[in-house]
Design a protein around this motif. Structure first.
Motif: not given
Length: 104
Positions: A11-14, A23-28, A67-71
């Motif tokens: 998550v941090m890398a994305r 998807w992670t980058a999109k959310l962030l 997952y979403h907590l980490l994001v």
């Protein structure tokens, strides 16, 4: 390293990845508020499955919640290590005493 640590690192890398490819980058890219909203949606879905008693669905929803907590944490630059340190600080303290110390 645990699966949760691996996921947190991913998550941090994305955070700097292309939102069209992750998807992670999109959310962030949508900001901390959207990440928090998505976390809340997933938490509610987990609550529903817990009430229903469907272990398989609850397990799946719990994975989504983590997952979403980490994001959400990444959106505010909070690391899993910081959360673990807070848990370690609380270790050995009664939950009732800890809550009272926070004024809640």
């Amino acid at each position: 390293m645990s699966t949760l640590h691996d996921l947190a690192a991913t998550v941090m890398a994305r955070r700097g990845a292309d939102p069209d490819s992750s998807w992670t980058a999109k959310l962030l890219s949508k900001g901390p508020e959207k990440c928090a909203e998505k976390f809340g949606e997933e938490a509610i879905e987990a609550i529903v499955e817990a009430v229903k008693g469907d272990r398989e669905r609850l397990t799946s929803e719990a994975a989504d919640v983590l997952y979403h907590l980490l994001v959400m944490l990444a959106a505010r630059d909070v690391t899993l290590a910081e959360v673990e340190a807070e848990l370690a600080r609380r270790e050995g303290t009664s939950g009732i005493a800890e809550k009272a110390a926070r004024g809640g």
